[in-house]
Design a protein around this motif. Structure first.
Motif, short mmCIF file in Angstrom:
data_model
loop_
_atom_site.label_atom_id
_atom_site.label_comp_id
_atom_site.label_asym_id
_atom_site.label_seq_id
_atom_site.Cartn_x
_atom_site.Cartn_y
_atom_site.Cartn_z
N ARG A 554 0.84 -1.20 0.00
CA ARG A 554 0.00 0.00 0.00
C ARG A 554 0.87 1.24 0.00
NH1 ARG A 554 -5.18 -0.78 -1.63
NH2 ARG A 554 -5.89 -2.82 -0.85
N ASP A 556 1.03 5.05 0.82
CA ASP A 556 0.32 6.02 1.65
C ASP A 556 1.25 7.21 1.91
OD1 ASP A 556 -1.61 7.21 3.19
OD2 ASP A 556 -1.15 6.03 4.99
N PRO A 557 0.90 8.39 1.38
CA PRO A 557 -0.27 8.69 0.54
C PRO A 557 -0.06 8.19 -0.89
CG PRO A 557 1.07 10.65 0.82
CD PRO A 557 1.71 9.60 1.67
#
Length: 747
Positions: A554, A556-557
């Motif tokens: 993931r 992030d951001p």
């Protein structure tokens, strides 16, 4: 006194002298020379050729092989004295040749004496069957390919004999299969002194098995079987299609077959060619076993045996002996085959030179194998306390075996300890100490932890801020033909030796981050590995095996996809401007928008198959995770996205998956890190660069890469990599244990 007078009387003295004169006259006469009876001659000749049942069988086997047989069956009773039967599927014997089959010097293989100089068959004198028929009851059943039936004939003293008294001695028609069956019964029945000399039938059967075993190893394309009469099982059985090593395994066991090395030698001037198999230095027994064949004839040679044993004396422990199979082919004109009644020995020219060349080749092969010998060692040497506590626990729980329980609780008396020679010690535990602890720590590699000690490696990747979560997503079952084809393509290019090396390696350390070189140990050898090339192939294979089931990283951001593409385009344009390639620069400027649209359009496929998620707003939410504990360089992400649009074949399924996974593997391949400032700058520039030091990001990445290589990448290579042919150019052997010993000895 009277007695003395009687003894010395003239009459008695005169009688005595007359007797002596008569005896001397008989001795002085020469004895007349007489021709021996043919029956005596034949028995004498038979006694020279057929010394034991094994010699009769050897002659019969050679005749069967000469007849073109592909299957030979041997049946033995009472060590061959009661029954010795051999059955083959050769071309058989013509009905017209049966009357003279067992006469002396009848043969189909020799016409003139000069033919001995070019003889290429086993038998040639025509004495084997004749000799057997004079000392045994011989029966021959044979059928040729052109005959409508088989013919059976009985022989005695070299001639046809009736099966029973009063019957006709001519061969009789009978049912039978193609080939010849020879039955020898009551061997040495008319030579009782020799028959009594055999001590036991089991000893004679063992000699027969040795003869059958020798020819079974050598005669390629011929199947052999041997069994005792009345036994359901066979003592020897080798199929006709078996290789030489398989034949040795069947007869001499796997302990020999697993340690064989192949050798060859030849010389046109000496007119010979030698080939064979010999055991390496890992195998030795108390007695030398030599299967020697000269021009395909099983012979014995004291000179060859002595030379082979002398060759192995440098490789085997004292009292150890090898196994060797030697097939020696010499020009027939250089060999005298007619020097021994049983053909057990032959003479040939240049014997010493040929033996020396063969031994030199064997010595060379043994030296090569000796450099890669493996030894079983105890990994944890200082584990006495753990073993003692384990024994105590076993004793407290109560062992079923009283002796084992007593041994577990009773302390052993310490034996005498002899200090080993330090020059012969080998480190076997890679966890005890690292090679980096012997080097002075570099400022760029100093540990940041205040409690860390120089030379002690940092802990595994648990403090890099990496967090992993598990999801409830069920794994997909991928049955695409394209993926199966790509996986099989990898397997077809597998390099077995290289794969085994990676599967058994021990990681030594990082050598050069800029050239992406690392050192590993496999067996007794040290290798230099291009880990960039190895990782590229490994991550491609991970992409194939885990296809559709990748983890996710993931972001992030999440960055904007178009922004990443623009960064990649600017980098490419800067590189092209340095090369003054204006046309290619314009192409890259127009490509960013098209690639963005293409990736957005295929967003659903990218998420399902590659765990690469793009939001509707064009944000890159996640990228695939291929290996836990390893983080690819995100600086390579823009270029990876750009190449997805330029080099992935989206219109073909197999090409699409292949090219995408290749680009993904290139993205995951560790990047080249710049050299340290102390190594890349001159003396004048180094003084100015030292206050600022190296970029903190590169320092952190360098430390992170060192740990990821040791604790994530190379353990994964050991467990999962299928090394391919293209990886050979990225592996270099730099040292082996034997070579290092030589260096240390000179020091």
């Amino acid at each position: 006194m009277d007695a003395e007078m009687e003894i010395d009387s003239p009459e008695l003295r005169g009688s005595k002298r007359a007797a002596e004169e008569a005896e001397l006259s008989e001795v002085s006469k020469p004895k007349r020379i007489k021709a021996l009876d043919p029956n005596v001659v034949n028995k004498i000749a038979a006694g020279e050729i057929i010394v034991a049942p094994m010699h009769a069988l050897k002659e019969l086997i050679e005749n069967s092989v000469d007849a073109g047989s592909t299957n030979i069956e041997v049946l033995v009773k009472d060590g061959g004295l009661k029954l010795l039967q051999i059955t083959d599927n050769g071309h058989g014997i013509d009905r017209e040749d049966l009357p003279i089959l067992c006469e002396r010097f009848t043969t189909s293989k020799l016409k003139d004496f000069e033919d001995l100089s070019s003889i290429g068959t086993y038998g040639f004198r025509g004495e084997a069957l004749a000799s057997i028929s004079h000392i045994a009851h011989l029966t021959v059943t044979t059928k040729t390919a052109g005959s409508s039936c088989a013919w059976r004939a009985h022989y005695g003293e070299g001639k046809l004999a009736p099966a029973k008294p009063g019957q006709n001695a001519a061969p009789k028609a009978t049912a039978g299969r193609g080939g010849t069956q020879i039955t020898v019964e009551d061997l040495f029945y008319n030579i009782p002194s020799r028959r009594r000399a055999f001590r036991s039938s089991s000893e004679e059967y063992a000699k027969i098995l040795d003869v059958v075993g020798r020819y079974a190893v050598h005669c390629a394309g011929v199947g052999f079987s041997c069994r005792k009469h009345g036994d359901s099982g066979v003592s020897i059985s080798t199929p006709s299609a078996a290789s030489t090593i398989d034949r040795i395994r069947q007869i001499h066991g796997s302990a020999v077959a697993n340690e064989l090395v192949e050798f060859e030698a030849s010389d046109q001037k000496l007119g010979f060619r030698a080939s064979g198999l010999a055991t390496n230095a890992n195998y030795h027994v108390k007695k030398t076993t030599i299967l020697l064949f000269i021009n395909h004839r099983a012979v014995e040679s004291t000179a060859v045996k002595r030379a082979i044993e002398q060759t192995y004396s440098a490789f085997l422990p004292k009292g150890g002996h090898p196994f060797i199979y030697l097939d020696l082919e010499i020009e027939p004109r250089r060999v005298d085959v007619n020097v021994h009644p049983t053909k057990r020995e032959v003479n040939f020219l240049n014997e010493d030179e040929i033996i020396e060349m063969v031994c030199s080749e064997v010595r060379s092969k043994l030296a090569q194998v000796d450099s890669s010998r493996t030894f079983l060692t105890q990994t944890l040497l200082p584990g006495v306390q753990a073993i003692e506590s384990l024994q105590t626990d076993q004793a407290s729980e109560g062992a079923t075996d009283a002796k084992a329980a007593k041994a577990a609780t009773t302390p052993k008396t310490p034996g005498t300890y002899k200090r080993p020679d330090e020059s012969k010690l080998v480190r076997t535990d890679s966890k005890v100490r690292k090679i980096t602890s012997m080097l002075a720590p570099s400022p760029a590699h100093e540990p940041s932890d205040a409690n860390a000690q120089p030379g002690i490696p940092p802990p595994p990747l648990e403090d890099d801020g990496l967090q992993y979560e598990t999801t409830n997503r069920q794994p997909l079952k991928i049955a695409f033909t394209s993926i199966k084809n790509l996986r099989s393509a990898v397997r077809s290019k597998m390099h077995n030796t290289l794969t085994e090396m990676f599967a058994s390696h021990t990681y030594v350390g990082l050598i050069d981050e800029r050239r992406r070189l690392a050192a590993i140990q496999s067996g007794v050898k040290l290798f230099l590995i291009d880990y960039g090339l190895a990782c590229n192939e490994f991550f491609y294979q991970v992409g194939l095996t885990d296809f559709g089931n990748f983890g996710t990283i993931r972001l992030d951001p999440p960055p904007k996809l178009i922004d990443l593409l623009n960064i990649a385009v600017e980098a490419e344009q800067e590189d092209l401007s340095n090369r003054n390639d204006d046309e290619a620069e314009t192409v890259f400027t127009q490509a960013a928008e098209k690639i963005f649209e293409s990736l957005i359009e295929r967003g659903e496929m990218l998420k399902e198959y590659f765990s690469m998620e793009i939001s509707e707003d064009g944000e890159l939410l996640s990228i695939p995770l291929l290996l836990k504990g390893y983080v690819p360089s995100l600086a390579k992400l823009p270029r990876f996205l750009l190449r997805l649009g330029l080099y992935v074949e989206w219109n073909s399924e197999e090409e699409c998956f292949s090219t995408f996974l290749r680009e993904l593997a290139a993205f995951y391949t560790p990047e080249k890190l710049p050299v340290l400032p102390s190594e890349s700058t001159s003396d004048e520039d180094r003084t100015a660069a030292e206050p600022e030091g190296e970029d903190p990001f590169i320092v952190a990445r360098r430390a992170q890469m060192a740990r990821m290589l040791e604790y994530a990448i190379f353990p994964a290579l050991r467990a999962r990599l299928v090394a391919t042919q293209r990886m050979l150019r990225g592996v270099v052997e730099v040292a082996d244990l034997k070579g290092l010993y030589r260096v240390f000895e000179r020091c």
